[in-house]
Design a protein around this motif. Structure first.
Motif, short mmCIF file in Angstrom:
data_model
loop_
_atom_site.label_atom_id
_atom_site.label_comp_id
_atom_site.label_asym_id
_atom_site.label_seq_id
_atom_site.Cartn_x
_atom_site.Cartn_y
_atom_site.Cartn_z
N LEU A 1 -0.45 8.75 7.71
CA LEU A 1 -1.86 8.62 8.11
C LEU A 1 -2.39 7.24 7.77
O LEU A 1 -3.01 6.58 8.63
N GLN A 2 -2.15 6.78 6.55
CA GLN A 2 -2.66 5.45 6.18
C GLN A 2 -1.98 4.35 6.98
O GLN A 2 -2.61 3.35 7.32
N ARG A 3 -0.71 4.53 7.29
CA ARG A 3 0.00 3.50 8.07
C ARG A 3 -0.60 3.39 9.48
O ARG A 3 -0.85 2.29 9.96
N ASN A 4 -0.82 4.54 10.12
CA ASN A 4 -1.36 4.51 11.48
C ASN A 4 -2.80 4.04 11.53
O ASN A 4 -3.22 3.43 12.52
N ILE A 5 -3.57 4.34 10.47
CA ILE A 5 -4.97 3.92 10.45
C ILE A 5 -5.10 2.46 10.05
O ILE A 5 -5.85 1.69 10.66
N MET A 6 -4.35 2.06 9.02
CA MET A 6 -4.53 0.72 8.43
C MET A 6 -3.79 -0.37 9.20
O MET A 6 -4.24 -1.52 9.19
N GLU A 7 -2.66 -0.02 9.85
CA GLU A 7 -1.86 -1.07 10.47
C GLU A 7 -2.63 -1.86 11.54
O GLU A 7 -2.64 -3.10 11.49
N PRO A 8 -3.30 -1.20 12.51
CA PRO A 8 -4.04 -2.01 13.49
C PRO A 8 -5.12 -2.87 12.85
O PRO A 8 -5.32 -4.03 13.25
N LYS A 9 -5.82 -2.32 11.84
CA LYS A 9 -6.89 -3.07 11.18
C LYS A 9 -6.34 -4.26 10.41
O LYS A 9 -6.82 -5.40 10.56
N ILE A 10 -5.31 -4.03 9.58
CA ILE A 10 -4.77 -5.11 8.74
C ILE A 10 -4.07 -6.15 9.59
O ILE A 10 -4.26 -7.36 9.40
N VAL A 11 -3.25 -5.71 10.56
CA VAL A 11 -2.56 -6.66 11.43
C VAL A 11 -3.58 -7.46 12.25
O VAL A 11 -3.47 -8.69 12.37
N GLY A 12 -4.58 -6.77 12.79
CA GLY A 12 -5.59 -7.45 13.59
C GLY A 12 -6.36 -8.48 12.79
O GLY A 12 -6.59 -9.61 13.25
N ASP A 13 -6.78 -8.13 11.56
CA ASP A 13 -7.55 -9.06 10.74
C ASP A 13 -6.72 -10.28 10.35
O ASP A 13 -7.25 -11.40 10.28
N ILE B 1 0.84 -1.21 0.00
CA ILE B 1 0.00 0.00 0.00
C ILE B 1 0.87 1.26 0.00
O ILE B 1 0.62 2.21 -0.74
N THR B 2 1.92 1.26 0.83
CA THR B 2 2.84 2.39 0.87
C THR B 2 3.48 2.62 -0.50
O THR B 2 3.58 3.77 -0.97
N PHE B 3 3.90 1.54 -1.15
CA PHE B 3 4.55 1.65 -2.46
C PHE B 3 3.63 2.34 -3.46
O PHE B 3 4.04 3.28 -4.16
N PHE B 4 2.37 1.90 -3.54
CA PHE B 4 1.46 2.46 -4.54
C PHE B 4 1.06 3.90 -4.20
O PHE B 4 0.90 4.73 -5.10
N ILE B 5 0.90 4.21 -2.92
CA ILE B 5 0.58 5.60 -2.55
C ILE B 5 1.73 6.52 -2.93
O ILE B 5 1.52 7.60 -3.52
N GLY C 1 4.34 19.50 -1.74
CA GLY C 1 3.81 18.25 -2.30
C GLY C 1 4.36 17.03 -1.59
O GLY C 1 3.60 16.09 -1.27
N LEU C 2 5.66 17.02 -1.32
CA LEU C 2 6.26 15.89 -0.61
C LEU C 2 5.75 15.79 0.81
O LEU C 2 5.53 14.69 1.33
N ALA C 3 5.56 16.95 1.47
CA ALA C 3 5.04 16.95 2.84
C ALA C 3 3.62 16.38 2.89
O ALA C 3 3.28 15.59 3.78
N ILE C 4 2.79 16.75 1.92
CA ILE C 4 1.43 16.21 1.87
C ILE C 4 1.46 14.71 1.62
O ILE C 4 0.74 13.93 2.27
#
Length: 374
Positions: free
Chosen positions: A303-315, A236-240, A293-296
């Motif tokens: 943001l996606q790492r902190n939001i998605m990591e608990p969900k993906i790891v938990g599932d 996910i990080t790679f594609f973002i 642009g790089l900062a955004i």
């Protein structure tokens, strides 16, 4: 206190002591047994392939184990070569751009010195000359002491880096020996896997076997799930990053996205190892649009790492997202960087023990009415 309560207290203390002794024993043995643990995990991963060679292609299991090791090692080495090639490609790009960037930075710092630092230095020199001789000596001694401390710190840091490199070179023979042991153990475990299964079946009628098997099944599922979760997050990080760089219009977006995804594996550092120096350089050189642009993009990745990591790891490891989040936080607090791995692992072990009703039987034992394992 009644005799029954005393026995309950004694059994409770016995359980606590046993848990600590088992933990201490595992920690002690891990420093000696880790090559065989790695070999067992590799054999566990390669088992379906070995079974395919043996059952479908009618190949001797020893040769099947050997072929599976060759194929998996080749896949691993090929992946590492691909990663290294992409890293080299990115580094070559950086090296080609570096001379112009260094020159631009030099001009910037020269301009900064002439416009900002030189007037301040002149004012400081005038103020120093206006002081009494004793005060001038005090200031000069302080400056010399600061310079000596800075030089000493730089020298000590260089010595530490040299010592670290020397240690790494000295451990290369040990690393080679460990690698050989892992490969040999991997082969023998894969080759004789079915024999171990036959021996384990002899214990199937024992009351504790089903519980132990349940725990091992849960742990194996969680291990595969955790690896899958991390690969998913890195992808996910790679594609973002790739899409973001394409929108910004940066050269070589694929190589840079690959490098960012590679650094995303590292705890704490993560993609910040790529983005933060890049953003700082863009700000210094006046390319504010690129810096924004790089900062955004970096903010979106975090943001996606902190939001998605608990969900993906938990599932993937079979626990609730809030539990995974708590495990990650507690792991970091207790184990630092490695807590990102150990925290979820401990949570999975506790869940596996709970599913196997191990805590139920321990509590029944403490109360004095243990339920048989069945």
């Amino acid at each position: 206190m009644s005799t029954e309560r005393l026995w309950q207290l004694a059994r409770f203390l016995g359980v606590i002591v046993a848990v600590f002794l088992i933990g201490w024993l595992i920690i002690r043995l891990s420093s000696f047994m880790y090559p065989f643990v790695f070999a067992f995990l590799l054999a566990l991963f390669s088992r379906p392939l070995v079974d395919f060679f043996q059952k479908r292609l009618r190949i001797n299991r020893g040769w099947g184990a050997f072929l599976s090791i060759i194929l998996m090692s080749g896949l691993l080495i090929g992946s590492l070569v691909l990663i290294i090639m992409q890293l080299i490609r990115g580094l070559v790009f950086v090296a080609n751009q570096l001379p112009a960037q260094i020159q631009e930075l030099s001009l910037y710092f020269q301009k900064l010195y002439n416009e900002k630092l030189a007037p301040i230095w002149n004012d400081a020199s005038e103020a120093l000359r206006s002081l009494e001789p004793s005060q001038q000596n005090t200031v000069q001694n302080s400056i010399q002491s600061l310079g000596s401390s800075l030089a000493s710190a730089i020298g000590e840091g260089s010595k530490n880096i040299a010592g670290m490199l020397q240690t790494i070179l000295a451990t290369l023979p040990s690393i080679a020996l460990i690698l050989v042991i892992v490969l040999l153990a991997w082969f023998f475990i894969s080759k004789d896997w079915h024999k171990y299964e036959i021996r384990l079946k002899q214990y199937e009628m024992l009351p504790w076997f089903a519980r132990a098997e349940s725990v091992m099944t849960s742990l194996r599922s969680a291990l595969f799930g955790y690896i899958k979760a991390q690969l998913t997050l890195i992808t996910i990080t790679f594609f973002i990053v790739l899409v973001g760089l394409l929108i910004i219009g940066v050269e070589h977006p694929f190589a840079i996205a690959f490098i960012a995804a590679f650094f995303d594996i590292l705890p704490y550092l993560g993609t910040g190892s790529v983005f933060l120096p890049w953003i700082a350089y863009s700000m210094i050189t006046g390319d504010t649009g690129l810096a924004i642009g790089l900062a955004i993009l970096y903010g979106l990745v975090i943001l996606q790492r902190n939001i998605m990591e608990p969900k993906i790891v938990g599932d993937n490891i079979g626990i609730q997202p809030i539990t995974a989040l708590i495990a990650l936080f507690v792991g970091i607090q207790f184990f630092g960087v490695f807590g990102l791995i150990l925290g979820p692992l401990v949570a999975v072990i506790l869940k596996a023990l709970h599913n196997a009703r191990i805590f139920h039987y321990l509590w029944a034992f403490i109360k004095g009415s243990p339920t048989p394992f069945r």
